[in-house]
Motif scaffolding. Structure first.
Motif, PDB file in Angstrom:
ATOM      1  N   LEU A 137       1.117  -0.894   0.207  1.00  0.00           N
ATOM      2  CA  LEU A 137      -0.141   0.051  -0.039  1.00  0.00           C
ATOM      3  C   LEU A 137       1.241   1.020   0.418  1.00  0.00           C
ATOM      4  O   LEU A 137       0.687   2.069  -0.769  1.00  0.00           O
ATOM      5  N   SER A 192      -4.854  -3.393   9.813  1.00  0.00           N
ATOM      6  CA  SER A 192      -5.864  -2.579  10.581  1.00  0.00           C
ATOM      7  C   SER A 192      -6.323  -3.601  11.611  1.00  0.00           C
ATOM      8  O   SER A 192      -6.075  -4.927  11.124  1.00  0.00           O
ATOM      9  N   GLY A 197     -11.943  -3.097   9.343  1.00  0.00           N
ATOM     10  CA  GLY A 197     -10.776  -2.079   8.789  1.00  0.00           C
ATOM     11  C   GLY A 197     -10.875  -0.993  10.194  1.00  0.00           C
ATOM     12  O   GLY A 197      -9.906   0.368   9.583  1.00  0.00           O
ATOM     13  N   LEU A 339     -14.720   5.037   9.471  1.00  0.00           N
ATOM     14  CA  LEU A 339     -13.802   4.972   9.540  1.00  0.00           C
ATOM     15  C   LEU A 339     -13.236   4.755  11.441  1.00  0.00           C
ATOM     16  O   LEU A 339     -13.456   5.967  11.938  1.00  0.00           O
ATOM     17  N   LEU A 364      -2.945   1.140   9.354  1.00  0.00           N
ATOM     18  CA  LEU A 364      -3.199   1.754   7.892  1.00  0.00           C
ATOM     19  C   LEU A 364      -3.090   0.867   7.246  1.00  0.00           C
ATOM     20  O   LEU A 364      -2.932   1.250   5.790  1.00  0.00           O
ATOM     21  N   VAL A 367      -6.180  -4.732   5.748  1.00  0.00           N
ATOM     22  CA  VAL A 367      -8.097  -5.465   6.355  1.00  0.00           C
ATOM     23  C   VAL A 367      -7.934  -6.608   5.743  1.00  0.00           C
ATOM     24  O   VAL A 367      -7.963  -7.796   4.565  1.00  0.00           O
ATOM     25  N   GLU A 382     -10.611  -4.080  -0.138  1.00  0.00           N
ATOM     26  CA  GLU A 382     -10.273  -2.752   0.440  1.00  0.00           C
ATOM     27  C   GLU A 382      -8.809  -2.663  -0.194  1.00  0.00           C
ATOM     28  O   GLU A 382      -9.035  -0.830   0.620  1.00  0.00           O
ATOM     29  N   ARG A 386      -7.832   1.897   1.292  1.00  0.00           N
ATOM     30  CA  ARG A 386      -6.585   2.266   2.229  1.00  0.00           C
ATOM     31  C   ARG A 386      -5.310   2.295   1.466  1.00  0.00           C
ATOM     32  O   ARG A 386      -5.034   3.334   2.010  1.00  0.00           O
TER      33      ARG A 386
END
Length: 397
Positions: A137, A192, A197, A339, A364, A367, A382, A386
């Motif tokens: 990510l 997360s 999440g 969130l 962060l 998920v 997800e 994210r």
């Protein structure tokens, strides 16, 4: 009275459009993110195998270099080298620190019985959740921001991926704390919380202690009364230690390992146990340390010793942590979802940075569920939001 001006409304609308475009971008690159996760998972990187962790670090150094980052390694003798990557920004100021780890808990060869696979809307495999999806990510969030703003990021960014987080961060803690002090905020790439999440705004601190008992050996049949059992003394001490748990304060003590004795017909001369201590508040650290070191033997002919201490301070939900969460929640709302936040019992390197007073937000990463287990997996659906959330925080945190 509502003081919102037309300028504020236009700025809010503009921010909303940017966030929605960001989400669309990452949705288009969802399969690329899955491929990156696969690449990272299939490079096994257990904490205790330096060569393997360094192999992953080298691959990631190449990926970050392709994005224009300035790559450097901090050498570690016992563990893998820690990877730091610095990106310049269009505006000056302190960088935001992306904090994660290269190591996993799985030994070399785990892929043979637990291969990476995509099924049922998830990516499965060792380290998918903790935390190779978080690293993926970060890569794609930086790549996306470059696509939105040109080759140069809107602000300076530092990424630090350490090699020993799963085993206590002894060799990396100083580097983490130093870079955190130079940063405006720390965004932790750990998974997360839960399948909804939630990000993590509080974590317990962790203490590791060992109690050792010295008794006197004797033949259990011929000379029973001449012996002083270290095992019996340790058993009584364990009961006392368990009484120190205070669930209302978030304070727990767990005796998880026990060693003692030599043979069944010998009264044990030595015994020891490992104690895991978790605290929700730093002010409880000194008190529990004092109580453990004040334990007295029930059998005065036995001697006891306590070693160890606090390994990670707690990450408490301070005003600075809450402020970063508020920004994250606003970004998520613009992206179309709520969130949530959570307090958890496990620790991370975010504990160190939050304890320094640096604005820190944890959780962060991906998920999913099953961290450290055979069903470890992340939800593919997800990944785009994210990445969009992380990109938004890099810009604003």
């Amino acid at each position: 009275m509502n003081k919102t001006t037309p300028q504020h409304r236009r700025a809010a609308l503009s921010a909303l459009v940017v966030k929605q475009n960001s989400l669309h971008h990452f949705a288009e690159h969802r399969d690329d993110m899955v491929q990156t996760i696969q690449q990272l998972v299939e490079i096994e990187s257990p904490s205790d195998t330096k060569q393997a962790v360094d192999r992953l670090g080298a691959v990631l150094a190449g990926r970050f270099d392709d994005l224009g980052g300035h790559v450097r390694f901090h050498r570690a003798e016992k563990f893998g080298n820690h990877l730091q990557v610095d990106f310049p920004g269009q505006r000056g100021g302190k960088p935001v620190l992306l904090l994660g780890h290269l190591d996993t808990v799985y030994p070399i060869g785990t892929l043979a019985s637990m291969p990476f696979r995509v099924a049922d809307g998830r990516a499965w495999g060792p380290g998918t959740l903790d935390m190779k999806s978080g690293i993926a990510l970060a890569l794609h969030a930086i790549e996306g921001l470059q696509a939105f703003h040109g080759r140069v990021l809107p602000r300076p960014v530092t990424a630090l991926l350490v090699s020993d987080e799963e085993v206590g961060s002894d060799s990396s803690r100083e580097i983490t704390e130093r870079l955190a002090k130079e940063s405006s905020a720390v965004l932790v790439l750990e998974p997360s919380y839960g399948l909804h999440g939630a990000v993590k705004t509080a974590r317990k601190g962790i203490g590791e202690y060992r109690i050792t008992v010295q008794g006197k050996a004797a033949h259990s049949g011929l000379d029973f009364e001449a012996g002083d059992s270290a095992v019996l003394e340790l058993a009584k001490q364990i009961v006392e230690i368990s009484r120190l748990t205070d669930l209302k304060r978030g304070l727990t003590l767990n005796v998880g390992t026990i060693q003692g004795g030599t043979r069944v017909n010998v009264i044990a001369a030595q015994a020891s146990a490992g104690i895991d201590v978790r605290i929700a508040r730093i002010k409880d650290a000194a008190g529990i340390d004092r109580k453990l070191r004040s334990l007295k033997p029930f059998n005065r002919r036995c001697k006891i010793a306590i070693a160890g201490g606090l390994n990670r301070p707690p990450m408490e939900r301070t005003a600075t942590v809450a402020a970063v969460y508020k920004k994250a929640a606003q970004i998520a709302q613009q992206l179309g979802w709520r969130l949530d936040e959570a307090a958890v019992g496990g620790g991370s390197d975010g504990n160190f940075t939050a304890a320094l007073g640096i604005p820190t937000l944890d959780g962060l990463g991906g998920v999913g569920e099953g961290a450290h287990a055979t069903h470890e997996s992340v939800l593919i659906s997800e990944l785009p939001r994210r990445a969009a959330l992380l990109a938004g925080l890099i810009e604003t945190a």
